[in-house]
Write an enzyme that holds these catalytic residues in place. Structure first.
Site, short mmCIF file in Angstrom:
data_model
loop_
_atom_site.label_atom_id
_atom_site.label_comp_id
_atom_site.label_asym_id
_atom_site.label_seq_id
_atom_site.Cartn_x
_atom_site.Cartn_y
_atom_site.Cartn_z
N SER A 15 0.84 -1.14 -0.08
CA SER A 15 0.10 0.23 -0.09
C SER A 15 0.96 1.26 0.06
O SER A 15 2.06 1.19 0.56
CB SER A 15 -0.64 -0.04 1.26
OG SER A 15 -0.50 1.20 2.26
N LYS A 16 0.33 2.23 -0.50
CA LYS A 16 1.06 3.62 -0.82
C LYS A 16 1.50 4.15 0.60
O LYS A 16 2.50 4.91 0.75
CB LYS A 16 0.64 4.44 -1.47
CG LYS A 16 -0.02 3.93 -3.14
CD LYS A 16 -0.45 4.73 -3.87
CE LYS A 16 -0.49 3.87 -5.23
NZ LYS A 16 -1.53 4.43 -6.46
N ARG A 17 0.88 3.73 1.71
CA ARG A 17 1.10 4.13 2.90
C ARG A 17 2.23 3.52 3.82
O ARG A 17 2.76 3.92 4.92
CB ARG A 17 -0.10 4.35 3.62
CG ARG A 17 -0.93 5.61 3.58
CD ARG A 17 -2.35 5.43 3.93
NE ARG A 17 -3.32 5.29 2.63
CZ ARG A 17 -3.74 4.06 2.28
NH1 ARG A 17 -3.60 3.12 3.32
NH2 ARG A 17 -4.36 3.85 1.41
N ASP A 18 2.56 2.12 3.11
CA ASP A 18 3.42 1.29 3.84
C ASP A 18 4.97 1.93 3.76
O ASP A 18 5.43 2.07 2.79
CB ASP A 18 3.29 -0.03 3.13
CG ASP A 18 4.29 -1.15 3.85
OD1 ASP A 18 5.21 -0.51 4.54
OD2 ASP A 18 4.08 -2.42 3.55
#
Length: 475
Positions: free
Chosen positions: A246-249
């Site tokens: 995920s882009k937030r990882d």
RNA sequence: GGCCCGUUGGAGAAGCGGUUCAACUCACUAGCCUUUCACGCUAGCAUUCACGGGUUCGAAUCCCGUACGGGUCACCA
């Protein structure tokens, strides 16, 4: 045989993500391996999420990775336009046709109404939160509306997936879905199906997260009696915790641009990404683009998730770095050294020798800075293992001898340093490991490090003597 | 919750009914090489393929169930 035409269809909502890059890369490989065409289609139907620089950014990083396309917004192949917002009249036309055929209907429900409807169903414990069809059969009104596809009853949608095999979905598990939004812009599934047909896409290779979209696209294709492309759903890329990237990882760098900025090499990234969910029939994993294209075979796409292995990426990048010439390595590393203020005022020769010292262990360009700091600017500390080694007989005398010889050395170069080491060895009867290791430790505090004469040369005489003194004090 | 998908060593990952089927790669360990270090080379590293049952002369490989993990259920793509 039908012409092979595949497409990568990004939505310009941001930078090129590693997962999208992988989708693009496999489509590219498929095209090149089968003498087909690789098309980049821009799916910009979500006008609220489009980012102005999105298209440029995505495309320039595709190019950086070495993925060149045969058709796209800047390269017409007769199937354009390649940007969905420029094809609105097309979708409009087909949506109306569906309306006339009685396979779609106008829906006047507001987003709030629909949300309330869903909530109510959820409260009742329903598994299927499908649209109630309450607008089906309503007379035409001059009111804002969406157009919904009327999902056929009791129909099964089966397709032979290139990687998963036969996959079946039942129409009863799918609710009537919107094909045209209130703003007349098509939804993803509708635009996608229409464009895949019109652009004569033969194979659709995409992430597994799209697998449940496939039956919706098939309904559209079937409604017009259009030929279906062959689908292949690649497994997702997951992190160490088995979660979809995920882009937030933050444990994994997500964007190609960031790898570029850190000084990773595009060829290495290409190689690494190609191994994510694909295993070439080859003993060697370090493969050039041409080799990968030759080895590519959709049958060898794996069915279980591909774990993003950072260690492997680092290993691969390092392998590529090692093949670079001095000039190439210099241009890779210099910007990072400049930025860190290392070697200000030094000639290129100095930088080349610095880089040479670390090249074998250099993973990516930016790392040159920390390697440099670790060896030359770390406060000197004698490691336990090293201290134990220094307890051996004759070591102290050797270090003292070496020190005095260095002090009287006029010309301080790797060559003269090496000679000095040899002389110290002769004078104290030490050789091999018992010669080099004590000196290495006395100079750096560690039993591991770069080539000794090179390292000492870079340290400079002053720091070298300072460290020798510190070591001697402890012996 | 419904529907889809997956589960092989410390890690990635081949193999998909049978005498080299548990490749290959990373990491790790040992040895060799280089008067050191690193690189490189060689060797070692799963009596076993989530678990339980079944089919079969024979299963990691086929079938069923269980557990666990993931994806997806929008007027997002």
């Amino acid at each position: 045989m039908k012409n092979i035409r595949v497409r990568y269809a990004p939505s310009p909502t941001g930078h090129l993500h590693i997962g999208n890059a992988r989708t693009a890369l496999f489509n590219y490989l498929f095209a090149r391996a089968n003498d087909g065409k690789f098309i980049v289609r821009i799916e910009d139907t979500d006008i609220s999420r489009n980012v102005e620089t999105g298209i440029d950014s995505q495309m320039s990083y595709l190019k950086w990775l070495g993925l060149d396309w045969d058709e796209s917004i800047n390269k017409d192949g007769g199937y354009g336009p390649y940007r969905q917002l420029e094809r609105l009249d097309i979708y409009q036309k087909y949506a109306e046709q569906l309306l006339e055929m009685g396979l779609a209907y106008k829906c006047y429900c507001s987003a709030e109404e629909l949300e309330a409807e869903r909530e109510a169903m959820k409260d009742k414990g329903y598994d299927k939160l499908h649209y109630s069809r309450k607008c089906l059969g309503k007379p035409d009104m001059d009111k804002p509306h969406t157009i919904r596809f009327k999902v056929p009853d009791n129909k099964e949608y089966t397709f032979n997936d290139l990687v998963k095999g036969d996959v079946t979905f039942k129409s009863e598990d799918i609710g009537d879905w919107a094909i045209l939004k209130r703003n007349k812009i098509p939804t993803y599934n509708f635009a996608c199906a229409v464009d895949d047909y019109l652009m004569e896409i033969s194979h659709v290779l995409r992430g597994e997260d799209h697998i449940t979209n496939t039956p919706k696209q098939l309904m559209v294709l079937d409604a017009f009696e259009w030929e279906r492309p062959i689908y292949g759903h690649m497994t997702l890329i997951v992190n160490e915790n088995n979660k979809k990237l995920s882009k937030r990882d933050e444990s994994i760098i997500q964007f190609i641009e960031q790898y570029h900025q850190k000084g990773f090499l595009p060829e290495a990234l290409f190689n690494f990404i190609s191994l994510l969910g694909f295993s070439p029939e080859s003993k060697e994993e370090i493969l050039s683009k041409e080799e990968i294209i030759n080895l590519f075979n959709a049958k060898r796409l794996s069915t279980s998730p591909a774990t993003f292995d950072k260690d492997k990426l680092h290993y691969i990048n390092n392998r590529y770095v090692k093949t670079l010439s001095d000039e190439e390595t210099l241009s890779l590393c210099k910007p990072f050294l400049d930025k860190a203020g290392i070697g200000e005022g030094q000639e290129d020769d100095w930088f080349v020798s610095l880089i040479k010292v670390f090249k074998d262990r250099l993973v990516y360009g930016e790392q040159i800075v920390s390697l440099y700091h670790d060896f030359f600017e770390q406060p000197y500390a004698l490691e336990d293992e090293a201290f134990a080694f220094m307890q051996q007989e004759g070591v102290k005398t050797l270090v003292e001898t070496f020190k005095s010889k260095i002090e009287s050395l006029d010309s301080f170069t790797p060559d003269t340093i090496k000679t000095t080491i040899k002389e110290a060895g002769k004078a104290t009867q030490m050789k091999g490991k018992m010669l080099f290791m004590p000196i290495r430790i006395a100079v750096s505090g560690s039993m591991h490090g770069p080539d000794l004469p090179q390292m000492m040369n870079l340290m400079g005489k002053a720091l070298l003597l300072e460290n020798l003194d510190k070591t001697l004090q402890k012996l």
